[in-house]
Scaffold this motif. Structure first.
Motif, PDB file in Angstrom:
ATOM      1  N   THR A  33       0.712  -1.678   0.138  1.00  0.00           N
ATOM      2  CA  THR A  33      -0.335  -0.243  -0.223  1.00  0.00           C
ATOM      3  C   THR A  33       1.157   0.796   0.134  1.00  0.00           C
ATOM      4  O   THR A  33       0.251   2.649  -0.126  1.00  0.00           O
ATOM      5  CB  THR A  33      -0.750  -0.003   1.290  1.00  0.00           C
ATOM      6  N   GLY A  34       1.843   1.657   0.325  1.00  0.00           N
ATOM      7  CA  GLY A  34       3.142   1.819   0.377  1.00  0.00           C
ATOM      8  C   GLY A  34       2.587   2.827   1.413  1.00  0.00           C
ATOM      9  O   GLY A  34       3.342   3.976   1.925  1.00  0.00           O
ATOM     10  N   ARG A  35       1.190   2.580   2.846  1.00  0.00           N
ATOM     11  CA  ARG A  35       1.082   3.477   4.335  1.00  0.00           C
ATOM     12  C   ARG A  35       2.073   3.411   5.046  1.00  0.00           C
ATOM     13  O   ARG A  35       3.733   2.832   5.014  1.00  0.00           O
ATOM     14  CB  ARG A  35       0.215   2.964   4.633  1.00  0.00           C
ATOM     15  N   CYS A  36       3.078   4.795   5.426  1.00  0.00           N
ATOM     16  CA  CYS A  36       3.865   5.174   6.248  1.00  0.00           C
ATOM     17  C   CYS A  36       4.216   6.114   7.112  1.00  0.00           C
ATOM     18  O   CYS A  36       3.475   7.110   6.770  1.00  0.00           O
ATOM     19  CB  CYS A  36       4.990   5.500   5.507  1.00  0.00           C
ATOM     20  N   ASP A  37       3.193   5.714   8.387  1.00  0.00           N
ATOM     21  CA  ASP A  37       2.706   6.960   9.021  1.00  0.00           C
ATOM     22  C   ASP A  37       3.162   6.503  10.856  1.00  0.00           C
ATOM     23  O   ASP A  37       2.323   6.450  11.691  1.00  0.00           O
ATOM     24  CB  ASP A  37       1.424   6.495   9.028  1.00  0.00           C
ATOM     25  N   PRO A  38       4.711   5.801  10.883  1.00  0.00           N
ATOM     26  CA  PRO A  38       4.938   5.796  12.286  1.00  0.00           C
ATOM     27  C   PRO A  38       5.120   6.875  13.465  1.00  0.00           C
ATOM     28  O   PRO A  38       5.200   7.890  12.767  1.00  0.00           O
ATOM     29  CB  PRO A  38       6.432   4.850  11.741  1.00  0.00           C
ATOM     30  N   SER A  39       5.143   6.743  13.952  1.00  0.00           N
ATOM     31  CA  SER A  39       4.486   7.951  15.181  1.00  0.00           C
ATOM     32  C   SER A  39       6.570   8.456  15.118  1.00  0.00           C
ATOM     33  O   SER A  39       7.172   7.473  15.316  1.00  0.00           O
ATOM     34  CB  SER A  39       4.227   7.472  16.257  1.00  0.00           C
ATOM     35  N   HIS A  40       6.940   9.722  15.825  1.00  0.00           N
ATOM     36  CA  HIS A  40       7.895  10.204  16.137  1.00  0.00           C
ATOM     37  C   HIS A  40       8.940   8.782  17.063  1.00  0.00           C
ATOM     38  O   HIS A  40       9.820   8.997  16.855  1.00  0.00           O
ATOM     39  CB  HIS A  40       8.275  12.038  16.095  1.00  0.00           C
ATOM     40  N   LYS A  41       7.973   9.136  18.551  1.00  0.00           N
ATOM     41  CA  LYS A  41       9.061   8.155  19.379  1.00  0.00           C
ATOM     42  C   LYS A  41       9.390   6.714  18.464  1.00  0.00           C
ATOM     43  O   LYS A  41       9.733   5.850  19.281  1.00  0.00           O
ATOM     44  CB  LYS A  41       7.245   7.819  19.916  1.00  0.00           C
ATOM     45  N   ARG A  42       8.130   6.121  18.196  1.00  0.00           N
ATOM     46  CA  ARG A  42       8.116   5.421  17.330  1.00  0.00           C
ATOM     47  C   ARG A  42       9.558   4.869  16.575  1.00  0.00           C
ATOM     48  O   ARG A  42      11.227   4.148  16.009  1.00  0.00           O
ATOM     49  CB  ARG A  42       7.134   4.433  16.445  1.00  0.00           C
ATOM     50  N   ILE A  43       9.994   6.285  15.590  1.00  0.00           N
ATOM     51  CA  ILE A  43      10.964   6.157  14.628  1.00  0.00           C
ATOM     52  C   ILE A  43      12.127   6.871  15.432  1.00  0.00           C
ATOM     53  O   ILE A  43      13.233   5.847  15.080  1.00  0.00           O
ATOM     54  CB  ILE A  43      10.954   7.852  13.620  1.00  0.00           C
ATOM     55  N   ALA A  44      11.830   7.281  16.369  1.00  0.00           N
ATOM     56  CA  ALA A  44      13.207   7.529  17.364  1.00  0.00           C
ATOM     57  C   ALA A  44      13.629   5.961  17.883  1.00  0.00           C
ATOM     58  O   ALA A  44      14.916   5.970  18.044  1.00  0.00           O
ATOM     59  CB  ALA A  44      12.499   8.247  18.350  1.00  0.00           C
ATOM     60  N   GLU A  45      13.151   5.171  18.453  1.00  0.00           N
ATOM     61  CA  GLU A  45      13.130   3.905  18.811  1.00  0.00           C
ATOM     62  C   GLU A  45      13.896   3.498  18.181  1.00  0.00           C
ATOM     63  O   GLU A  45      14.318   2.405  18.475  1.00  0.00           O
ATOM     64  CB  GLU A  45      11.947   3.320  19.627  1.00  0.00           C
ATOM     65  N   ASP A  46      13.198   3.203  16.738  1.00  0.00           N
ATOM     66  CA  ASP A  46      14.111   2.515  15.678  1.00  0.00           C
ATOM     67  C   ASP A  46      15.572   3.020  15.587  1.00  0.00           C
ATOM     68  O   ASP A  46      16.550   2.272  14.734  1.00  0.00           O
ATOM     69  CB  ASP A  46      13.182   2.897  14.250  1.00  0.00           C
TER      70      ASP A  46
END
Length: 298
Positions: A33-46
């Motif tokens: 689907t191309g959907r990409c909507d992680p939260s800022h917190k999730r990206i920071a954890e990654d």
């Protein structure tokens, strides 16, 4: 994960911070689907970064034309941003993903082992408990490594003046004692987390002395306090015993110095992320090879 997005992100030339954030966004992009909507917190954890660093990196990526950020809300409630990766630069350019429909309110985010749109390696680590300063020594903390302050650990600086110690704290009270600072920091952080004092006895005194001998008196107390803030199932199960601290004190010193906690979940995620990057690099090379063969017949 979208291998197309990862192959593109791998080949993009960017500074380390922006590069890693772009890779993690590609890793969180749904292949179909191309959907990409992680939260800022999730990206920071990654990424192992702060939320503010992630926000700055995303702003830079948007300014450079690598992605478009779309603010989302439903019923007046702000939702995590949606990102469209503009894959019109580098190997594997295939345009952008389409805008995806808004998710249903109340839809839970995928967690460990889920098969949702968050992609391979999704995880939600335990929220780190906030530790406030036990002693009024803020001015003396200025010269400590930033990682110690960021971790929120209770730290009595090496050059600290005499301070009032709780009368019920077990262990040495004389601040000239070799083990005082390391023990006091460990004990105060321990009480913050578990609402109880750790046990003091001859064995504990020997362990604290060994810790100081191995790490040095200048940092042993900071590492001891930081250790109690680490959220790892094994450490929590053992109530952050000194046995575990002494067994791997050099590793905990590195975590304290870098300001990044490492537990089994983080290690698995890093391993999976590296596997994804390797696969994306192979995909990018295949795309390059196919492009070279096609051009050879033109």
């Amino acid at each position: 994960m979208s291998f197309q997005a990862m192959a593109w992100a791998v080949d993009v030339k960017l500074p380390t911070r922006e590069k890693f954030v772009l890779l993690m966004l590609a890793n969180r992009t749904n292949h179909d689907t191309g959907r990409c909507d992680p939260s800022h917190k999730r990206i920071a954890e990654d990424c192992g970064m702060s939320v503010s660093s992630v926000k700055r990196a995303i702003e830079t990526l948007e300014q450079k034309g690598y992605l478009v950020t779309e603010n989302r809300a439903a019923n007046g409630v702000k939702l995590p941003n949606s990102y469209r990766l503009l894959m019109n630069q580098g190997v594997g350019s295939q345009g952008t993903y389409p805008v995806q429909p808004e998710p249903t309110m109340g839809q839970p985010e995928p967690t460990v082992g889920s098969q949702g749109t968050e992609g391979v390696g999704s995880h939600r680590p335990i929220n780190q408990e906030s530790f406030n300063q036990e002693f009024n020594l803020e001015d003396n903390l200025k010269n400590l490594p930033a990682a110690a302050s960021a971790a929120g650990a209770v730290v009595i600086p090496f050059e600290a003046p005499r301070v009032d110690i709780p009368a019920d704290m077990p262990g040495p009270k004389d601040q000239t004692c070799k083990t005082f600072k390391a023990w006091a920091n460990y004990a105060m952080a321990y009480r913050k987390r578990y609402s109880a004092w750790p046990v003091w006895n001859a064995k504990v005194g020997g362990q604290i002395s060994q810790l100081i001998d191995r790490l040095g008196a200048e940092v042993a107390h900071s590492v001891a306090a930081y250790y109690v803030t680490i959220n790892d199932a094994r450490l929590i199960n053992d109530c952050h015993s000194l046995n575990n601290l002494l067994a791997k004190c050099e590793a905990y010193h590195t975590q304290w110095q870098t300001g990044r906690q490492m537990n089994s979940a983080t290690a698995r995620q890093l391993e999976q992320t590296q596997a994804n990057i390797n696969a994306a690099q192979e995909a990018a090379q295949r795309i390059r090879d196919k492009g070279g063969k096609r051009n050879a017949f033109l």
